[in-house]
Design a protein around this motif. Structure first.
Motif, PDB file in Angstrom:
ATOM      1  N   VAL A 223       0.858  -1.189   0.000  1.00 31.29           N
ATOM      2  CA  VAL A 223       0.000   0.000   0.000  1.00 31.29           C
ATOM      3  C   VAL A 223       0.895   1.240   0.000  1.00 31.29           C
ATOM      4  CG1 VAL A 223      -1.902   1.196   1.141  1.00 31.29           C
ATOM      5  CG2 VAL A 223      -1.757  -1.291   1.242  1.00 31.29           C
ATOM      6  N   ALA A 226      -0.565   5.545  -2.301  1.00 34.25           N
ATOM      7  CA  ALA A 226      -1.946   5.075  -2.251  1.00 34.25           C
ATOM      8  C   ALA A 226      -2.784   5.913  -1.299  1.00 34.25           C
ATOM      9  CB  ALA A 226      -1.991   3.613  -1.803  1.00 34.25           C
ATOM     10  N   VAL A 228      -6.195   5.364   1.187  1.00 33.92           N
ATOM     11  CA  VAL A 228      -7.110   4.415   1.816  1.00 33.92           C
ATOM     12  C   VAL A 228      -8.267   5.216   2.381  1.00 33.92           C
ATOM     13  CG1 VAL A 228      -7.362   2.519   3.439  1.00 33.92           C
ATOM     14  CG2 VAL A 228      -5.123   2.989   2.426  1.00 33.92           C
ATOM     15  N   SER A 252      -3.093   5.100  -6.265  1.00 31.42           N
ATOM     16  CA  SER A 252      -4.053   4.008  -6.212  1.00 31.42           C
ATOM     17  C   SER A 252      -5.033   4.279  -5.080  1.00 31.42           C
ATOM     18  CB  SER A 252      -3.353   2.662  -5.995  1.00 31.42           C
ATOM     19  OG  SER A 252      -2.653   2.650  -4.767  1.00 31.42           O
ATOM     20  N   GLU A 254      -7.722   2.382  -2.215  1.00 30.19           N
ATOM     21  CA  GLU A 254      -8.179   1.165  -1.551  1.00 30.19           C
ATOM     22  C   GLU A 254      -9.235   1.511  -0.512  1.00 30.19           C
ATOM     23  OE1 GLU A 254      -5.332  -1.508  -0.046  1.00 30.19           O
ATOM     24  OE2 GLU A 254      -3.987  -1.378  -1.774  1.00 30.19           O
ATOM     25  N   GLN A 255     -10.186   0.612  -0.345  1.00 25.54           N
ATOM     26  CA  GLN A 255     -11.193   0.784   0.698  1.00 25.54           C
ATOM     27  C   GLN A 255     -10.662   0.246   2.016  1.00 25.54           C
ATOM     28  OE1 GLN A 255     -15.406   0.014  -0.178  1.00 25.54           O
ATOM     29  NE2 GLN A 255     -15.446  -1.285   1.645  1.00 25.54           N
TER      30      GLN A 255
END
Length: 392
Positions: A223, A226, A228, A252, A254-255
């Protein structure tokens, strides 16, 4: 050896011991004095976390909160730097925001050191640096390089197993001093839990709409580069992430895992009415296990020969010497690139939030982003000089 010589030797040894203890004590006390940002154009007051939760008052868990009040009413935004006090771009991005932002609408609360206690000590076993300096507009300023976790002086001992409250999740005992495993905290908990609870109280009391937690991670961590976000934030985060990609900045999305507790993006969203809860990670060689010696040049310049080799061996999750969108290569990940990513992320995600919530906007100008800090820089400026030019 006669008695007089023995006495002289004993006195000399005692004097040396006292000198060493005095030097150690001086260094220890100096570390407790953490440098703070200068007041920028929109800073209306500097409060303490204890203004929202008295349980940290008078302790090293209390931490400054910079309040930037806009010219017009609007929403509320929170920015955390220094959740992990050895992740430099987190708190330096907070400094840069505080010292430059001109808030037009809404109110912004900035904690340069979310875990103040962690900034007061270091991890000598990691071979870390203690301080670094930058030549800013007002002259040379010294900044602290802290630790990932709360100072043991403020919270000890670590249990064998850390049990998160209230989920019951079990982690390594040392994580009990990691504030990003301690949310939502508790008012009668340990020092780290109390500080996390205080931040939650700020969010709930002020009705914070959008919050950011700024981090760095090792280049071999999946990660990386990124964002989140809590599941309730994914619509806004998706738009902001797409805008970052369109600006030429790789990101990127992410959840937040629903079964991994204690983190900002998980617990803010679960335990308050916040609309958008976001954590951002950027690459820092000094955070990794594949690194060479931790030096100021590595921390600020973002270069490391060991990571050059690691990239060739395919061991990294982020390009090392060629950054997408950069007009130059071989620069590693300097502090300007890392702070630029955080500050550009705050801009793009807050603009996406404003589009989704026009009833409570937070708008500002004056803060440098990815282009100003990094893409437009001369390579000779990277490694601190370019960032310093935006600091008071």
């Amino acid at each position: 050896m006669d008695k007089s010589k023995k006495m002289i030797s004993a006195v000399v040894c005692l004097a040396l011991s006292v000198a060493v203890m005095a030097a150690s004590a001086s260094s220890f006390l100096a570390a407790r004095n953490v440098p703070l940002p200068e007041r920028g154009p929109s800073v209306t007051e500097v409060k303490m976390l204890s203004d929202w939760f008295e349980g940290v008052k008078g302790t090293n868990a209390d931490t400054p909160v910079y309040v930037l009040q806009g010219k017009k009413e609007g929403g509320k935004m929170l920015i955390l730097g220094g959740t992990h006090a050895n992740e430099v771009s987190g708190y330096m991005s907070a400094f840069t925001f505080i010292e430059n932002a001109v808030v037009e609408e809404g109110t912004v609360y900035v904690l340069p050191y979310a875990n103040h206690s962690a900034m007061t000590h270091n991890d000598p076993g990691e071979g870390n640096i203690q301080y670094f300096t930058l030549t800013t507009k007002s002259g040379e300023r010294t900044f602290r390089y802290g630790s990932r976790a709360t100072n043991p002086v403020d919270q000890w001992p670590d249990p064998d197993v850390y049990v998160h409250y209230p989920s019951g999740q079990q982690l390594s005992g040392s994580e009990t001093r990691n504030i990003n495993r301690s949310y939502p905290g508790r008012p009668d908990g340990n020092a780290t839990e109390k500080e996390a609870y205080g931040i939650m109280e700020l969010i709930r009391s002020e009705g914070v709409n959008i919050g950011f937690d700024l981090h760095e991670a090792s280049p071999e961590y999946p990660v990386i580069d990124a964002t989140v976000a809590h599941q309730s934030s994914m619509d806004v985060a998706s738009v902001g992430c797409m805008n970052l990609l369109m600006e030429g900045m790789q990101m990127s999305l992410e959840q937040s895992p629903t079964n991994f507790h204690g983190l900002t993006h998980r617990e803010w969203g679960d335990n308050s009415d916040i609309n958008v809860a976001i954590l951002m990670e950027t690459a820092n060689a000094s955070q990794g296990r594949l690194r060479g010696a931790t030096t100021i040049a590595q921390v600020l310049g973002g270069k490391d020969k060991c990571y050059d080799l690691s990239e060739k061996l395919g061991m990294l999750y982020v390009p090392w010497n060629q950054i997408t969108g950069a007009p130059f290569s071989g620069v590693g990940h300097p502090i300007e690139e890392r702070c630029g990513r955080h500050l550009e992320g705050i801009k793009q995600y807050s603009e996406a939030y404003n589009e989704a919530h026009p009833e409570a906007p937070v708008t500002y100008t004056g803060v440098p982003g990815y282009s100003e800090l990094f893409l437009e820089a001369d390579p000779s400026e990277l490694g601190g000089a370019r960032l310093a030019s935006f600091l008071l």
